[in-house]
Enzyme design. Structure first.
Site, PDB file in Angstrom:
ATOM      1  N   GLU A 212       9.848   1.133  10.641  1.00 48.52           N
ATOM      2  CA  GLU A 212      10.809   2.217  10.413  1.00 48.52           C
ATOM      3  C   GLU A 212      10.050   3.505  10.683  1.00 48.52           C
ATOM      4  O   GLU A 212       9.170   3.883   9.908  1.00 48.52           O
ATOM      5  CB  GLU A 212      11.314   2.219   8.965  1.00 48.52           C
ATOM      6  CG  GLU A 212      12.054   0.968   8.545  1.00 48.52           C
ATOM      7  CD  GLU A 212      13.424   0.805   9.189  1.00 48.52           C
ATOM      8  OE1 GLU A 212      13.865   1.706   9.937  1.00 48.52           O
ATOM      9  OE2 GLU A 212      14.039  -0.248   8.953  1.00 48.52           O
TER      10      GLU A 212
ATOM     11  N   LYS B  95       0.836  -1.202   0.000  1.00 47.06           N
ATOM     12  CA  LYS B  95       0.000   0.000   0.000  1.00 47.06           C
ATOM     13  C   LYS B  95       0.867   1.247   0.000  1.00 47.06           C
ATOM     14  O   LYS B  95       1.573   1.534   0.966  1.00 47.06           O
ATOM     15  CB  LYS B  95      -0.892   0.049   1.247  1.00 47.06           C
ATOM     16  CG  LYS B  95      -1.977   1.110   1.118  1.00 47.06           C
ATOM     17  CD  LYS B  95      -2.502   1.606   2.447  1.00 47.06           C
ATOM     18  CE  LYS B  95      -1.838   2.872   2.902  1.00 47.06           C
ATOM     19  NZ  LYS B  95      -2.095   4.075   2.079  1.00 47.06           N
TER      20      LYS B  95
ATOM     21  N   CYS C 196      13.477  10.605   7.159  1.00 43.09           N
ATOM     22  CA  CYS C 196      13.570  10.135   8.545  1.00 43.09           C
ATOM     23  C   CYS C 196      15.015  10.165   9.041  1.00 43.09           C
ATOM     24  O   CYS C 196      15.239  10.200  10.239  1.00 43.09           O
ATOM     25  CB  CYS C 196      12.952   8.746   8.689  1.00 43.09           C
ATOM     26  SG  CYS C 196      13.450   7.614   7.412  1.00 43.09           S
TER      27      CYS C 196
ATOM     28  N   GLU D 133      10.106  15.727  15.772  1.00 37.77           N
ATOM     29  CA  GLU D 133      10.469  15.578  14.362  1.00 37.77           C
ATOM     30  C   GLU D 133       9.658  16.593  13.551  1.00 37.77           C
ATOM     31  O   GLU D 133       8.430  16.574  13.568  1.00 37.77           O
ATOM     32  CB  GLU D 133      10.155  14.159  13.883  1.00 37.77           C
ATOM     33  CG  GLU D 133      10.580  13.934  12.455  1.00 37.77           C
ATOM     34  CD  GLU D 133      10.312  12.512  11.972  1.00 37.77           C
ATOM     35  OE1 GLU D 133       9.225  11.980  12.226  1.00 37.77           O
ATOM     36  OE2 GLU D 133      11.214  11.940  11.326  1.00 37.77           O
TER      37      GLU D 133
END
Ligand code: NAP
Ligand code: MG
Length: 452
Positions: A227, A152, A261, A354
Site C-alpha cells: 500500500e 514493525k 495516502c 505526493e
C-alpha cells in the site's frame, strides 16, 4: 534506543528499544515455532481468541487514543475512531476462521477439493501516518487465516503498536503468535524481507521503499502486499451540489493534516463553476479548526515530525500561487496551515508529487473527457471522489479513473467491509473486505480418485 517525540509540543515522551538483526531473527524464529499450534487450533477457538482480543482493545480504546494523540499528534476524535477501528477489524475477521471455505470442483474420475492454508509467518511493516488502523488491517486477517505475525511500527510512532502487542497477550493470544518488534526499517523491516522464515510481507509506506521490498522479496519468491502513495483527485462537475462539494472538500484532504495516502490532494473543478467553487471553498478551508489535538472540537493537528514538516514546507516554494490559507498555532510543534494552491497546471511538481501534508492544488477542466484525462495524469491511483448529480456520468467517470477506491458525492474513508488498495504505483494487492484472507493463504488442490 529511540526517543519518541510529541509533535504538538516537541517533548520527548518515551524511549523505545531499537531491535538488532539478531533480536529480529529471534522474534521471527519464535513466530515460526508458534505457527503450527496456531494453525492447527480449531477454527472456533481461533475465532474466540480474536473476539477476546477485539474486546480487550475496545476496553482500552481511550488509553490507546490518548497514546496516539501524544505520539502522532492525531486529533482525539480521530484517534478514538482509530482505536475502535482495530477492535472492529478484529471482530470482523473473528468471523473468518469458521468460514475459510475451499471449493469442490467437478472433475472426471474422482473428487477435487481445495484448501486455504496459512502461509506461515507474516511480516507487517507499518508507517507513521495511521499507526493503529494500518497495523490492524494487516495483523487481524493474517491471524484469522492461521498465520503468526511479526509487526514493525514506524520508528517514530511505536507506542500504540507496543500496547496492542501487550493487549493481545492479555486477551489470551498465545505467546509469539503476534509480536511487535520496534526499530529501524533498514534493520527490522529489511530482515522481514530477507529472512527465509517470513513467507509474506505486508508493507504500507512510500513507493520508493515499497519498490525495494518487492525487489528484495523476489529473491525468495516471497509474496508482498504493498500500500503505497497517492495523489487522488476530487472531481467536481458543474452539475454537482457545489455547496456540499465545497464544504466537504477540506475534510477530503486535510484530515490527519493531509498525511493520508487517500487524501484528495488534487481538486479538479469544471471551469464554468471554478470561480463559484473557490468562493465557497475559501470559508470552508478557513473554518477547519486547527490546534490542540486533545480538544474534542479540533479537526487538524500538527505534522508528525520535524522531517515531515520540512518536506511539506519544501513544496511551498513559490512555484505555485497560494490562493488562500487557514490558520495554525505558532510556537513549539510542527504546525502548518491548510494551504490551497490555485490555479495549478498539471505539469507542476505540486500537481504530480505526493506532498503528504495539508496542501491541496485546484485545477480547472473543460468537460468529462478532460476531467478523466487530468485525474489519470498521475503515476498513482489509490483513491478519489466524483461530485455530480448525473448518476450515469458519476458511474462512467468512476469506471474511467484508474484508481482502486472511488466515492461518489462523498469522501468515504477506508471501510473494513470493502477491499482497499491501489492501481499503478499506489500498490499491489488488496487489504480488507471479505477476501482479505486470500493474501495470507495458499490454495492447495487435492484430487481423490473414486476409481476402483
Ligand atoms: P517509509 O520510509 O516508506 O516508511 C514506512 C515503513 O517502512 C516504516 O515502518 C519504515 O521504518 C519502514 N522501512 C523503511 N525502510 C525500510 C526498508 N529498507 N525495509 C523495510 N522497511 C523499511 O515512509 P516514510 O519515510 O515514513 O514516509 C515518506 C513518504 O512516504 C511520505 O512522505 C509519504 O509520501 C509516503 N507515505 C505513504 C504512506 C501510505 O499510507 N501510503 C504512509 C507513510 C508514508 P522506519 O520508520 O524505521 O523508517
Ligand atoms: Mg523513511
Amino acid at each position: 534506543m529511540h526517543d519518541v517525540i510529541n509533535p504538538a509540543n516537541e517533548q520527548v515522551i518515551a524511549s523505545v528499544p531499537s531491535a538488532t538483526v539478531e533480536e529480529t531473527d529471534e522474534a521471527i524464529v519464535r513466530a515460526h515455532e508458534a505457527f503450527p499450534a496456531w494453525r492447527d487450533l480449531a477454527p472456533g477457538d481461533r475465532a474466540n481468541l480474536l473476539r477476546a482480543f477485539s474486546d480487550v482493545v475496545r476496553d482500552h480504546a481511550e488509553e490507546l487514543a490518548q497514546l496516539e494523540v501524544a505520539n502522532a499528534g492525531h486529533t482525539i476524535s480521530n484517534a478514538r475512531w482509530e482505536a475502535n477501528n482495530v477492535a472492529n477489524v478484529l471482530a470482523y475477521y473473528a468471523g473468518a476462521p469458521e468460514r475459510l471455505f475451499g471449493r469442490q470442483i467437478p472433475v472426471p474420475g474422482g473428487i477435487d477439493i481445495t484448501f486455504k492454508e496459512p502461509v506461515g509467518v507474516v511480516g507487517v511493516i507499518v508507517p507513521w501516518n495511521f499507526p493503529m488502523p494500518i497495523a490492524g488491517w494487516g495483523f487481524a486477517p493474517a491471524l484469522a487465516a492461521g498465520c503468526t505475525v511479526v509487526l514493525k511500527p514506524a520508528e517514530i510512532t511505536p507506542l500504540t503498536a507496543i500496547r496492542l502487542g501487550e493487549l493481545a497477550l492479555e486477551a489470551g493470544i498465545p505467546a509469539h503468535v503476534f509480536t511487535v518488534v520496534t526499530g529501524k526499517g533498514s534493520v527490522v523491516g529489511q530482515r522481514f524481507v530477507d529472512h527465509e522464515l517470513v513467507r509474506k510481507v505486508v508493507f504500507t509506506g512510500s513507493t520508493e521503499v515499497g519498490q525495494g521490498i518487492m525487489a528484495g522479496a523476489a529473491r525468495q519468491v516471497k509474496a508482498v502486499t504493498l500500500e503505497l502513495g497517492g495523489k487522488s483527485a476530487n472531481v467536481i462537475f458543474a452539475d454537482a451540489d457545489l455547496e456540499k462539494a465545497a464544504a466537504s472538500a477540506p475534510y477530503g484532504v486535510f484530515d490527519n493534516a493531509g498525511q493520508d495516502c487517500c487524501a484528495r490532494s488534487r481538486i479538479l473543478v469544471q471551469r464554468s463553476v471554478f470561480d463559484r467553487f473557490m468562493e465557497l471553498f475559501e470559508p470552508a478551508v478557513k473554518g477547519v479548526k486547527v490546534g490542540d489535538p486533545l480538544l474534542d472540537a479540533t479537526e487538524m493537528g500538527p505534522l508528525v515530525s520535524k522531517a515531515q514538516f520540512d518536506t511539506v514546507s519544501g513544496f511551498l516554494d513559490g512555484s505555485a500561487p497560494i490562493a488562500f490559507q487557514g490558520e495554525c498555532p505558532d510556537g513549539p510543534g510542527y504546525w502548518l496551515p491548510a494551504t490551497v494552491l490555485a490555479p495549478v497546471d498539471s505539469t507542476a511538481r505540486v500537481f504530480q508529487e505526493e506532498i503528504f501534508g495539508p496542501v491541496v492544488v485546484v485545477t480547472p477542466f473543460e468537460d468529462e473527457a478532460d476531467a478523466i484525462r487530468l485525474a489519470n495524469d498521475s503515476e498513482y491511483g489509490l483513491s478519489g471522489s466524483i461530485w455530480s448529480r448525473d448518476l450515469g456520468r458519476a458511474i462512467r467517470v468512476s469506471r474511467a479513473i484508474e484508481s482502486g477506491n472511488l466515492s461518489v458525492n462523498s469522501h468515504s474513508s477506508v471501510r473494513y467491509w470493502t477491499p482497499f488498495g491501489g492501481y499503478k504505483k499506489s500498490g499491489l494487492g488488496r487489504e480488507l473486505g471479505p477476501d482479505a484472507l486470500d493474501a495470507f493463504t495458499e490454495t492447495k488442490n487435492v484430487f481423490i480418485s473414486t476409481e476402483e
